[in-house]
Design a protein around this motif. Structure first.
Motif, PDB file in Angstrom:
ATOM      1  N   SER A 125       0.828  -1.213   0.000  1.00 30.68           N
ATOM      2  CA  SER A 125       0.000   0.000   0.000  1.00 30.68           C
ATOM      3  C   SER A 125       0.861   1.262   0.000  1.00 30.68           C
ATOM      4  CB  SER A 125      -0.932   0.007   1.219  1.00 30.68           C
ATOM      5  OG  SER A 125      -0.181  -0.051   2.426  1.00 30.68           O
ATOM      6  N   LYS A 126       1.986   1.227   0.734  1.00 30.01           N
ATOM      7  CA  LYS A 126       2.879   2.393   0.758  1.00 30.01           C
ATOM      8  C   LYS A 126       3.555   2.586  -0.593  1.00 30.01           C
ATOM      9  CE  LYS A 126       6.598   4.590   3.366  1.00 30.01           C
ATOM     10  NZ  LYS A 126       7.554   4.472   4.507  1.00 30.01           N
ATOM     11  N   VAL A 127       3.963   1.481  -1.208  1.00 30.06           N
ATOM     12  CA  VAL A 127       4.586   1.553  -2.535  1.00 30.06           C
ATOM     13  C   VAL A 127       3.585   2.087  -3.553  1.00 30.06           C
ATOM     14  CG1 VAL A 127       5.581   0.207  -4.421  1.00 30.06           C
ATOM     15  CG2 VAL A 127       6.239  -0.286  -2.064  1.00 30.06           C
ATOM     16  N   LEU A 128       2.343   1.592  -3.475  1.00 26.69           N
ATOM     17  CA  LEU A 128       1.296   2.065  -4.387  1.00 26.69           C
ATOM     18  C   LEU A 128       1.022   3.548  -4.182  1.00 26.69           C
ATOM     19  CD1 LEU A 128      -0.869   1.485  -6.513  1.00 26.69           C
ATOM     20  CD2 LEU A 128      -2.413   0.818  -4.661  1.00 26.69           C
ATOM     21  N   ASP A 129       0.995   3.977  -2.938  1.00 36.31           N
ATOM     22  CA  ASP A 129       0.757   5.388  -2.621  1.00 36.31           C
ATOM     23  C   ASP A 129       1.861   6.262  -3.213  1.00 36.31           C
ATOM     24  OD1 ASP A 129      -0.678   7.533  -1.112  1.00 36.31           O
ATOM     25  OD2 ASP A 129       1.211   7.630  -0.008  1.00 36.31           O
ATOM     26  N   SER A 130       3.103   5.806  -3.100  1.00 34.46           N
ATOM     27  CA  SER A 130       4.233   6.559  -3.674  1.00 34.46           C
ATOM     28  C   SER A 130       4.125   6.617  -5.192  1.00 34.46           C
ATOM     29  CB  SER A 130       5.559   5.908  -3.275  1.00 34.46           C
ATOM     30  OG  SER A 130       5.744   5.959  -1.880  1.00 34.46           O
ATOM     31  N   LEU A 131       3.727   5.492  -5.792  1.00 39.67           N
ATOM     32  CA  LEU A 131       3.572   5.452  -7.245  1.00 39.67           C
ATOM     33  C   LEU A 131       2.498   6.439  -7.703  1.00 39.67           C
ATOM     34  CD1 LEU A 131       4.050   4.249 -10.061  1.00 39.67           C
ATOM     35  CD2 LEU A 131       2.444   2.422  -9.468  1.00 39.67           C
ATOM     36  N   LEU A 132       1.376   6.456  -7.016  1.00 40.64           N
ATOM     37  CA  LEU A 132       0.281   7.364  -7.391  1.00 40.64           C
ATOM     38  C   LEU A 132       0.698   8.823  -7.253  1.00 40.64           C
ATOM     39  CD1 LEU A 132      -2.760   5.515  -5.756  1.00 40.64           C
ATOM     40  CD2 LEU A 132      -2.128   5.592  -8.179  1.00 40.64           C
ATOM     41  N   LYS A 133       1.462   9.134  -6.218  1.00 37.23           N
ATOM     42  CA  LYS A 133       1.949  10.504  -6.032  1.00 37.23           C
ATOM     43  C   LYS A 133       2.894  10.897  -7.159  1.00 37.23           C
ATOM     44  CE  LYS A 133       1.557  10.773  -0.990  1.00 37.23           C
ATOM     45  NZ  LYS A 133       2.301  10.877   0.299  1.00 37.23           N
ATOM     46  N   MET A 134       3.758   9.967  -7.571  1.00 38.57           N
ATOM     47  CA  MET A 134       4.706  10.242  -8.654  1.00 38.57           C
ATOM     48  C   MET A 134       3.983  10.374  -9.995  1.00 38.57           C
ATOM     49  SD  MET A 134       7.742   7.651  -7.420  1.00 38.57           S
ATOM     50  CE  MET A 134       8.953   8.119  -8.643  1.00 38.57           C
TER      51      MET A 134
END
Length: 254
Positions: free
Chosen positions: A38-47
């Protein structure tokens, strides 16, 4: 890719993500080393929202295309010279065999000293990495041409040049495309390594910068993006091969 393969691949991906989630949720591994999906996905969405990931993808993609094109051109020309003018082969073949055994990444320091950390160094690393599989497969295709076909060309009075373009080249097309596909994959490996050492932009630089900032989530995002982009380019190339070579699936192009 057929429906059955899509289902099996999806099951594998979902299983890996579930295992990943369980491991992080049970805190079997430190979140610093392995952040949750979920944290990796959140970072991806922000990028994605900021657009920075697309900029890095574009920069790396352009570098790969440039290096891959130059490597393909050099490989084809040298392979063609080897067939049409075999005596010239003695002047460069041993040099090629020598350089084939030298890891391109070992030359990064030398290239930086010669050309700095500009585009020339990064593209040079791609050329050195992609050239050899393309060249070797192209030579294999030209040299293994059916002798009976070449004899037919001689009967019709073909010169070496005509024989090359009308007989050897069509016959070797499958091997050439195989080498190009391998070279394209090697190009992606090379550009990421080169960007991590001599660049201020691109996916490789993004991963290195994230590592320096202790952002493991961004490092994983970079790795996943590289895998996805590399896979897409490989599948597109496989589609081109499938269109260019009838019945390519029977030869392993799936």
């Amino acid at each position: 890719m057929n429906k059955n393969k899509v289902i099996k691949t999806s099951i594998s991906i979902i299983t890996l993500v579930l295992i990943w989630s369980i491991v992080t949720k049970m805190e079997l591994v430190s979140s610093y080393i392995l952040p949750s999906p979920s944290k990796v996905l959140d970072s991806l969405l922000k990028m994605i929202k900021s657009g920075e990931i697309f900029e890095d993808i574009y920069i790396s993609f352009v570098r790969v295309l440039k290096g891959f094109f130059i490597a393909t051109l050099f490989a084809f020309v040298l392979a063609m010279v080897r067939v049409i003018l075999p005596k010239c082969n003695d002047y460069y073949e041993n040099i090629i065999q020598f350089l084939k055994n030298v890891p391109p990444l070992s030359l990064i320091s030398l290239l930086i000293l010669w050309f700095g950390i500009g585009e020339t160094t990064k593209i040079g690393i791609i050329v050195l990495t992609a050239f050899f599989p393309i060249y070797l497969n192209t030579v294999k295709g030209f040299v293994s041409c059916d002798k009976k076909l070449l004899e037919v060309g001689e009967i019709y009075g073909y010169s070496k040049v005509n024989s090359f373009f009308k007989i050897r080249l069509p016959y070797a097309m499958s091997d050439i495309l195989v080498g190009m596909r391998i070279g394209l994959g090697y190009s992606w490996r090379a550009i990421i390594s080169a960007e991590m050492i001599a660049a201020s932009s691109g996916l490789g630089h993004m991963i290195l910068f994230a590592q320096q900032m202790s952002r493991t989530d961004k490092v994983i995002v970079g790795i996943l993006v590289i895998g996805v982009v590399g896979y897409i380019t490989d599948r597109l190339f496989a589609l081109i091969i499938d269109k260019a070579l009838k019945g390519s699936e029977e030869n392993g192009w799936d």
